[in-house]
Structure formats: C-alpha cells, structure tokens
Design a protein around this motif. Structure first.
Motif, PDB file in Angstrom:
ATOM      1  N   ARG A 276      -0.411 -44.987  -1.608  1.00 31.99           N
ATOM      2  CA  ARG A 276      -1.528 -44.196  -1.262  1.00 31.99           C
ATOM      3  C   ARG A 276      -1.120 -42.669  -0.982  1.00 31.99           C
ATOM      4  NH1 ARG A 276      -4.772 -45.280   4.146  1.00 31.99           N
ATOM      5  NH2 ARG A 276      -3.228 -43.739   5.076  1.00 31.99           N
ATOM      6  N   ASN A 277       0.008 -42.412  -0.340  1.00 33.68           N
ATOM      7  CA  ASN A 277       0.248 -41.217   0.228  1.00 33.68           C
ATOM      8  C   ASN A 277       1.627 -40.612  -0.598  1.00 33.68           C
ATOM      9  OD1 ASN A 277      -1.437 -42.242   2.139  1.00 33.68           O
ATOM     10  ND2 ASN A 277      -0.661 -40.660   3.604  1.00 33.68           N
ATOM     11  N   GLN A 278       2.101 -41.621  -1.522  1.00 34.19           N
ATOM     12  CA  GLN A 278       3.417 -40.894  -2.327  1.00 34.19           C
ATOM     13  C   GLN A 278       4.427 -40.732  -1.450  1.00 34.19           C
ATOM     14  OE1 GLN A 278       0.450 -39.526  -4.347  1.00 34.19           O
ATOM     15  NE2 GLN A 278       1.135 -41.477  -5.267  1.00 34.19           N
ATOM     16  N   PHE A 279       4.576 -41.778  -0.286  1.00 32.24           N
ATOM     17  CA  PHE A 279       5.622 -41.451   0.776  1.00 32.24           C
ATOM     18  C   PHE A 279       6.877 -42.335   0.048  1.00 32.24           C
ATOM     19  CE2 PHE A 279       2.804 -41.194   4.752  1.00 32.24           C
ATOM     20  CZ  PHE A 279       3.034 -39.986   4.733  1.00 32.24           C
ATOM     21  N   THR A 280       8.053 -42.042   0.455  1.00 35.88           N
ATOM     22  CA  THR A 280       9.342 -42.743   0.296  1.00 35.88           C
ATOM     23  C   THR A 280       9.279 -43.985   1.160  1.00 35.88           C
ATOM     24  OG1 THR A 280      10.557 -41.940   1.996  1.00 35.88           O
ATOM     25  CG2 THR A 280      10.766 -40.960  -0.060  1.00 35.88           C
ATOM     26  N   GLU A 281       9.773 -45.085   1.037  1.00 33.23           N
ATOM     27  CA  GLU A 281      10.002 -46.354   1.905  1.00 33.23           C
ATOM     28  C   GLU A 281      10.283 -46.083   3.311  1.00 33.23           C
ATOM     29  OE1 GLU A 281      11.872 -50.731   2.511  1.00 33.23           O
ATOM     30  OE2 GLU A 281      11.825 -49.596   0.164  1.00 33.23           O
ATOM     31  N   GLN A 282      11.052 -44.861   3.635  1.00 31.02           N
ATOM     32  CA  GLN A 282      11.592 -44.497   4.882  1.00 31.02           C
ATOM     33  C   GLN A 282      10.485 -43.701   5.528  1.00 31.02           C
ATOM     34  OE1 GLN A 282      15.069 -41.912   4.948  1.00 31.02           O
ATOM     35  NE2 GLN A 282      15.300 -41.796   7.146  1.00 31.02           N
ATOM     36  N   GLU A 283       9.911 -42.751   4.751  1.00 28.65           N
ATOM     37  CA  GLU A 283       8.466 -42.096   5.535  1.00 28.65           C
ATOM     38  C   GLU A 283       7.520 -43.085   5.885  1.00 28.65           C
ATOM     39  OE1 GLU A 283       8.804 -37.729   3.211  1.00 28.65           O
ATOM     40  OE2 GLU A 283       8.058 -39.445   2.152  1.00 28.65           O
ATOM     41  N   ALA A 284       7.250 -43.664   5.036  1.00 26.27           N
ATOM     42  CA  ALA A 284       5.985 -45.001   5.150  1.00 26.27           C
ATOM     43  C   ALA A 284       6.454 -45.796   6.350  1.00 26.27           C
ATOM     44  CB  ALA A 284       5.927 -45.891   3.960  1.00 26.27           C
ATOM     45  N   SER A 285       7.575 -46.280   6.412  1.00 26.49           N
ATOM     46  CA  SER A 285       8.253 -47.151   7.552  1.00 26.49           C
ATOM     47  C   SER A 285       8.176 -46.221   8.916  1.00 26.49           C
ATOM     48  CB  SER A 285       9.652 -47.540   7.168  1.00 26.49           C
ATOM     49  OG  SER A 285       9.584 -48.567   6.348  1.00 26.49           O
TER      50      SER A 285
END
Length: 201
Positions: A148-157
């Motif tokens: 949804r937000n085009q986040f990396t896994e680290q950003e999303a976590s």
C-alpha cells in the motif's frame, strides 16, 4: 439512547474497509484521521500552536499548510517532540469528534461509530460504549502495508512496531472481525455483530 461504537485495528488491517461498509449501510462514522487533518488546517488553533512550537520550516512554501512528512520526521525520532505534538493535536481531535457525536445524537442517530486507530494506545475507550477490532495476522499486515505505502520491509515493520500488537487488541475488544479472508467474509462478520448487538443506524 444512542450507542457509541469504537472501531479500531492496526495499520493496514483493513479498518477503513469496515468503516466504508458501515457508511454504506447508513451509519454515522466519525473518523479520527479525518478530524486530525481538519484541526491542523491553516488558521485553526492547533495549527497555530504547532507552528509556534515547531517553527515555520515545517510548512509548505506555496500555501502554508503543514508538511506532514517534515513534521513526521521530526517527531518520529524524538519522543519529547512527539509528546508535544500529541499534546496539541489529540485534545483538538477529541473535541471535534465529541461535538460531531453530539450533533449526530441530536439529529436522532441510534448508533455512532468512532473510527479511532489508536483507541487503546491513547486510552480513549471512555469515549465509546463497545469496541470492535479489525484483525489480520502479522504476515498479511506486513505485506499489505509494504504494498500500500511502497515501504521496505524494515519501514513497514517499524510502523507496525510503533502500535500495540493486534493480538493484544483482540483481548481488549468486545468483538473481533477477522479480515484475513475475502471482503464478503468480512462483511458477514460485521453484519453478525450489528445484528447481535441490535445496532441500527
């Protein structure tokens, strides 16, 4: 007496989907995120307090609106600044939501939904009579947020980690909607809760 229902979940859990379903069924939904945007519009008391506290460097040059990304960067890494911002915004949001609730009650609504992402974290359960949590498992939550937000896994976590774990919210809720499945399955669960609690718009 109107029933005040608190709707919450976690980031990317599908709470907005359930909120939209309630709107489509004719329920009054008072959205904390929307209220949070309204109270910081140019010229509002909370806006003026934020500019005084954080300076004009957080404003967009073209229209003096608050640059949410700039402000977010400041408070995301600074607990003291985050508390200052919340101390300005949260009371303004609560005030706006409560006045909208009073208007809805006066106009004869039976059920009013308070859509509050941080219902438990901000200890706002006093504003509602009952609570519904929209739940997804952690893998689904992570993948949906990244997509949804085009986040990396680290950003999303890190975004997910800044909220109460959804599993904890389940234990605090009066009802849970499991949103791991299809839209139809989610709607069925919502219908069941509304019928069991006899909640009409």
């Amino acid at each position: 007496m109107a029933t005040i229902l608190g709707l919450t979940g976690g980031i990317a859990s599908g709470k907005s989907t359930v909120s939209d379903m309630l709107l489509n069924k004719g329920y009054t939904v008072i959205d904390a995120d929307l209220a949070a945007r309204q109270v910081v519009e140019v010229g509002q008391p909370a806006y003026l307090a934020i500019v005084e506290e954080f300076g004009r460097s957080i404003l967009n040059k073209e229209d003096d609106t608050i640059n949410r990304a700039k402000l977010g960067d400041i408070v995301f890494h600074n607990e003291e600044m985050r508390k200052k911002l919340n101390g300005i915004v949260h009371p303004a949001v609560r005030g706006l939501m409560l006045s909208e609730k009073d208007q809805a009650i006066e106009s004869g609504k039976n059920t009013i939904i308070m859509d509050i992402p941080l219902l438990f974290e901000s200890e706002l359960t006093w504003m509602v009579d009952r609570t519904i949590v929209v739940y997804v498992d952690s893998e689904t939550q992570l993948s949906r947020l990244m997509k949804r937000n085009q986040f990396t896994e680290q950003e999303a976590s890190s975004r997910i980690a800044s909220q109460f774990p959804l599993k904890e919210k389940i234990g605090l809720a009066d009802a849970v909607i499991n949103n791991n499945g299809t839209i139809e399955e989610t709607e069925e669960q919502l219908e069941k809760i509304l019928n069991e609690w006899d909640l009409r718009p």
